[in-house]
Motif scaffolding. Sequence first.
Motif, PDB file in Angstrom:
ATOM      1  N   ARG A 272      20.647  26.440  95.903  1.00  0.00           N
ATOM      2  CA  ARG A 272      21.369  25.740  94.857  1.00  0.00           C
ATOM      3  C   ARG A 272      20.436  24.705  94.239  1.00  0.00           C
ATOM      4  NH1 ARG A 272      27.141  22.711  95.757  1.00  0.00           N
ATOM      5  NH2 ARG A 272      27.355  22.022  93.613  1.00  0.00           N
ATOM      6  N   PRO A 273      20.309  24.701  92.942  1.00  0.00           N
ATOM      7  CA  PRO A 273      19.401  23.736  92.312  1.00  0.00           C
ATOM      8  C   PRO A 273      19.978  22.322  92.360  1.00  0.00           C
ATOM      9  CG  PRO A 273      20.524  25.041  90.645  1.00  0.00           C
ATOM     10  CD  PRO A 273      20.907  25.623  91.970  1.00  0.00           C
ATOM     11  N   PRO A 274      19.120  21.325  92.493  1.00  0.00           N
ATOM     12  CA  PRO A 274      19.603  19.943  92.585  1.00  0.00           C
ATOM     13  C   PRO A 274      20.047  19.412  91.223  1.00  0.00           C
ATOM     14  CG  PRO A 274      17.217  19.976  92.600  1.00  0.00           C
ATOM     15  CD  PRO A 274      17.676  21.415  92.633  1.00  0.00           C
ATOM     16  N   ASN A 275      21.071  18.547  91.257  1.00  0.00           N
ATOM     17  CA  ASN A 275      21.495  17.908  90.011  1.00  0.00           C
ATOM     18  C   ASN A 275      20.630  16.671  89.759  1.00  0.00           C
ATOM     19  OD1 ASN A 275      22.552  15.700  91.486  1.00  0.00           O
ATOM     20  ND2 ASN A 275      24.578  16.624  91.590  1.00  0.00           N
ATOM     21  N   ALA A 276      20.859  16.010  88.650  1.00  0.00           N
ATOM     22  CA  ALA A 276      20.030  14.875  88.241  1.00  0.00           C
ATOM     23  C   ALA A 276      20.059  13.757  89.289  1.00  0.00           C
ATOM     24  CB  ALA A 276      20.493  14.348  86.885  1.00  0.00           C
ATOM     25  N   PHE A 277      21.239  13.455  89.811  1.00  0.00           N
ATOM     26  CA  PHE A 277      21.330  12.375  90.795  1.00  0.00           C
ATOM     27  C   PHE A 277      20.586  12.728  92.076  1.00  0.00           C
ATOM     28  CE2 PHE A 277      23.320  10.450  94.526  1.00  0.00           C
ATOM     29  CZ  PHE A 277      22.954   9.139  94.306  1.00  0.00           C
ATOM     30  N   MET A 278      20.700  13.966  92.518  1.00  0.00           N
ATOM     31  CA  MET A 278      20.028  14.347  93.759  1.00  0.00           C
ATOM     32  C   MET A 278      18.509  14.253  93.604  1.00  0.00           C
ATOM     33  SD  MET A 278      22.594  14.595  95.632  1.00  0.00           S
ATOM     34  CE  MET A 278      21.710  14.865  97.118  1.00  0.00           C
ATOM     35  N   LEU A 279      17.990  14.619  92.449  1.00  0.00           N
ATOM     36  CA  LEU A 279      16.552  14.466  92.202  1.00  0.00           C
ATOM     37  C   LEU A 279      16.164  12.987  92.200  1.00  0.00           C
ATOM     38  CD1 LEU A 279      16.028  17.130  89.403  1.00  0.00           C
ATOM     39  CD2 LEU A 279      15.191  17.232  91.764  1.00  0.00           C
ATOM     40  N   PHE A 280      16.993  12.164  91.556  1.00  0.00           N
ATOM     41  CA  PHE A 280      16.741  10.726  91.531  1.00  0.00           C
ATOM     42  C   PHE A 280      16.771  10.146  92.943  1.00  0.00           C
ATOM     43  CE2 PHE A 280      18.743   6.540  91.796  1.00  0.00           C
ATOM     44  CZ  PHE A 280      17.739   5.765  91.212  1.00  0.00           C
TER      45      PHE A 280
ATOM     46  N   PRO B 190      19.903   2.617  82.577  1.00  0.00           N
ATOM     47  CA  PRO B 190      20.198   2.931  81.177  1.00  0.00           C
ATOM     48  C   PRO B 190      20.227   4.446  80.940  1.00  0.00           C
ATOM     49  CG  PRO B 190      18.084   1.756  81.383  1.00  0.00           C
ATOM     50  CD  PRO B 190      18.641   1.927  82.757  1.00  0.00           C
ATOM     51  N   ALA B 191      20.936   4.835  79.912  1.00  0.00           N
ATOM     52  CA  ALA B 191      21.109   6.258  79.608  1.00  0.00           C
ATOM     53  C   ALA B 191      19.764   6.968  79.397  1.00  0.00           C
ATOM     54  CB  ALA B 191      21.988   6.430  78.373  1.00  0.00           C
ATOM     55  N   GLN B 192      18.799   6.291  78.818  1.00  0.00           N
ATOM     56  CA  GLN B 192      17.495   6.910  78.561  1.00  0.00           C
ATOM     57  C   GLN B 192      16.794   7.296  79.865  1.00  0.00           C
ATOM     58  OE1 GLN B 192      16.476   7.988  75.681  1.00  0.00           O
ATOM     59  NE2 GLN B 192      14.611   8.819  76.573  1.00  0.00           N
ATOM     60  N   GLU B 193      16.885   6.432  80.878  1.00  0.00           N
ATOM     61  CA  GLU B 193      16.274   6.765  82.177  1.00  0.00           C
ATOM     62  C   GLU B 193      17.004   7.923  82.838  1.00  0.00           C
ATOM     63  OE1 GLU B 193      15.135   3.675  84.985  1.00  0.00           O
ATOM     64  OE2 GLU B 193      15.277   2.230  83.352  1.00  0.00           O
ATOM     65  N   LYS B 194      18.324   7.920  82.750  1.00  0.00           N
ATOM     66  CA  LYS B 194      19.097   9.022  83.322  1.00  0.00           C
ATOM     67  C   LYS B 194      18.770  10.331  82.615  1.00  0.00           C
ATOM     68  CE  LYS B 194      23.154   6.540  84.945  1.00  0.00           C
ATOM     69  NZ  LYS B 194      24.614   6.409  84.801  1.00  0.00           N
ATOM     70  N   LYS B 195      18.524  10.240  81.303  1.00  0.00           N
ATOM     71  CA  LYS B 195      18.211  11.433  80.524  1.00  0.00           C
ATOM     72  C   LYS B 195      16.984  12.132  81.091  1.00  0.00           C
ATOM     73  CE  LYS B 195      17.205  13.050  75.912  1.00  0.00           C
ATOM     74  NZ  LYS B 195      16.261  12.809  74.862  1.00  0.00           N
ATOM     75  N   GLU B 196      15.985  11.364  81.522  1.00  0.00           N
ATOM     76  CA  GLU B 196      14.784  11.954  82.115  1.00  0.00           C
ATOM     77  C   GLU B 196      15.141  12.763  83.359  1.00  0.00           C
ATOM     78  OE1 GLU B 196      11.832   8.914  82.751  1.00  0.00           O
ATOM     79  OE2 GLU B 196      12.215   8.063  80.775  1.00  0.00           O
ATOM     80  N   TRP B 197      16.032  12.242  84.177  1.00  0.00           N
ATOM     81  CA  TRP B 197      16.437  12.964  85.393  1.00  0.00           C
ATOM     82  C   TRP B 197      17.262  14.196  85.054  1.00  0.00           C
ATOM     83  CZ3 TRP B 197      13.793  12.244  89.522  1.00  0.00           C
ATOM     84  CH2 TRP B 197      13.154  11.024  89.713  1.00  0.00           C
ATOM     85  N   HIS B 198      18.076  14.105  84.006  1.00  0.00           N
ATOM     86  CA  HIS B 198      18.849  15.284  83.576  1.00  0.00           C
ATOM     87  C   HIS B 198      17.904  16.370  83.056  1.00  0.00           C
ATOM     88  CE1 HIS B 198      22.933  13.908  84.211  1.00  0.00           C
ATOM     89  NE2 HIS B 198      22.574  12.716  83.739  1.00  0.00           N
ATOM     90  N   GLU B 199      16.827  15.972  82.398  1.00  0.00           N
ATOM     91  CA  GLU B 199      15.846  16.954  81.934  1.00  0.00           C
ATOM     92  C   GLU B 199      15.141  17.615  83.118  1.00  0.00           C
ATOM     93  OE1 GLU B 199      13.435  14.608  79.319  1.00  0.00           O
ATOM     94  OE2 GLU B 199      14.915  14.670  77.697  1.00  0.00           O
ATOM     95  N   LYS B 200      14.818  16.830  84.135  1.00  0.00           N
ATOM     96  CA  LYS B 200      14.198  17.400  85.336  1.00  0.00           C
ATOM     97  C   LYS B 200      15.163  18.355  86.027  1.00  0.00           C
ATOM     98  CE  LYS B 200      11.129  13.502  86.173  1.00  0.00           C
ATOM     99  NZ  LYS B 200      10.706  12.457  87.105  1.00  0.00           N
ATOM    100  N   SER B 201      16.432  18.003  86.031  1.00  0.00           N
ATOM    101  CA  SER B 201      17.441  18.866  86.634  1.00  0.00           C
ATOM    102  C   SER B 201      17.569  20.176  85.868  1.00  0.00           C
ATOM    103  CB  SER B 201      18.788  18.139  86.656  1.00  0.00           C
ATOM    104  OG  SER B 201      19.801  18.980  87.140  1.00  0.00           O
ATOM    105  N   ALA B 202      17.529  20.101  84.548  1.00  0.00           N
ATOM    106  CA  ALA B 202      17.603  21.318  83.727  1.00  0.00           C
ATOM    107  C   ALA B 202      16.400  22.214  84.006  1.00  0.00           C
ATOM    108  CB  ALA B 202      17.674  20.950  82.246  1.00  0.00           C
ATOM    109  N   GLU B 203      15.238  21.614  84.182  1.00  0.00           N
ATOM    110  CA  GLU B 203      14.037  22.397  84.496  1.00  0.00           C
ATOM    111  C   GLU B 203      14.170  23.041  85.885  1.00  0.00           C
ATOM    112  OE1 GLU B 203      10.210  24.119  84.247  1.00  0.00           O
ATOM    113  OE2 GLU B 203      11.714  23.511  82.782  1.00  0.00           O
ATOM    114  N   ALA B 204      14.699  22.279  86.845  1.00  0.00           N
ATOM    115  CA  ALA B 204      14.906  22.830  88.190  1.00  0.00           C
ATOM    116  C   ALA B 204      15.887  24.002  88.134  1.00  0.00           C
ATOM    117  CB  ALA B 204      15.415  21.748  89.137  1.00  0.00           C
ATOM    118  N   LEU B 205      16.920  23.873  87.321  1.00  0.00           N
ATOM    119  CA  LEU B 205      17.891  24.961  87.159  1.00  0.00           C
ATOM    120  C   LEU B 205      17.224  26.183  86.528  1.00  0.00           C
ATOM    121  CD1 LEU B 205      20.754  26.109  87.213  1.00  0.00           C
ATOM    122  CD2 LEU B 205      21.134  24.979  85.004  1.00  0.00           C
TER     123      LEU B 205
END
Length: 69
Positions: free
Chosen positions: A1-9, A42-57
């Motif tokens: 299962r790929p990790p979500n943004a929070f799990m990567l963070f 901030p949302a901008q920092e979270k956005k980076e983790w969401h992008e990493k999560s999308a790449e992991a997916l």
Amino acid sequence: RPPNAFMLFRSDFLKRDVIPPSVEKRQQTLSRIAGEVWNLMPAQEKKEWHEKSAEALRLHNEKYPNYKF
């Protein structure tokens, strides 16, 4: 299962020893603190983790094309 943004963070947060093991060792407490930090980010920092999560997916889908959760 790929990790979500929070799990990567959270994983990165723990690897960087933001909270040294000499201060706290319990995973439950470390996860709670990481969650509080996440909620204050901030949302901008979270956005980076969401992008990493999308790449992991994307990589996960390439490696396991028939994966179903």
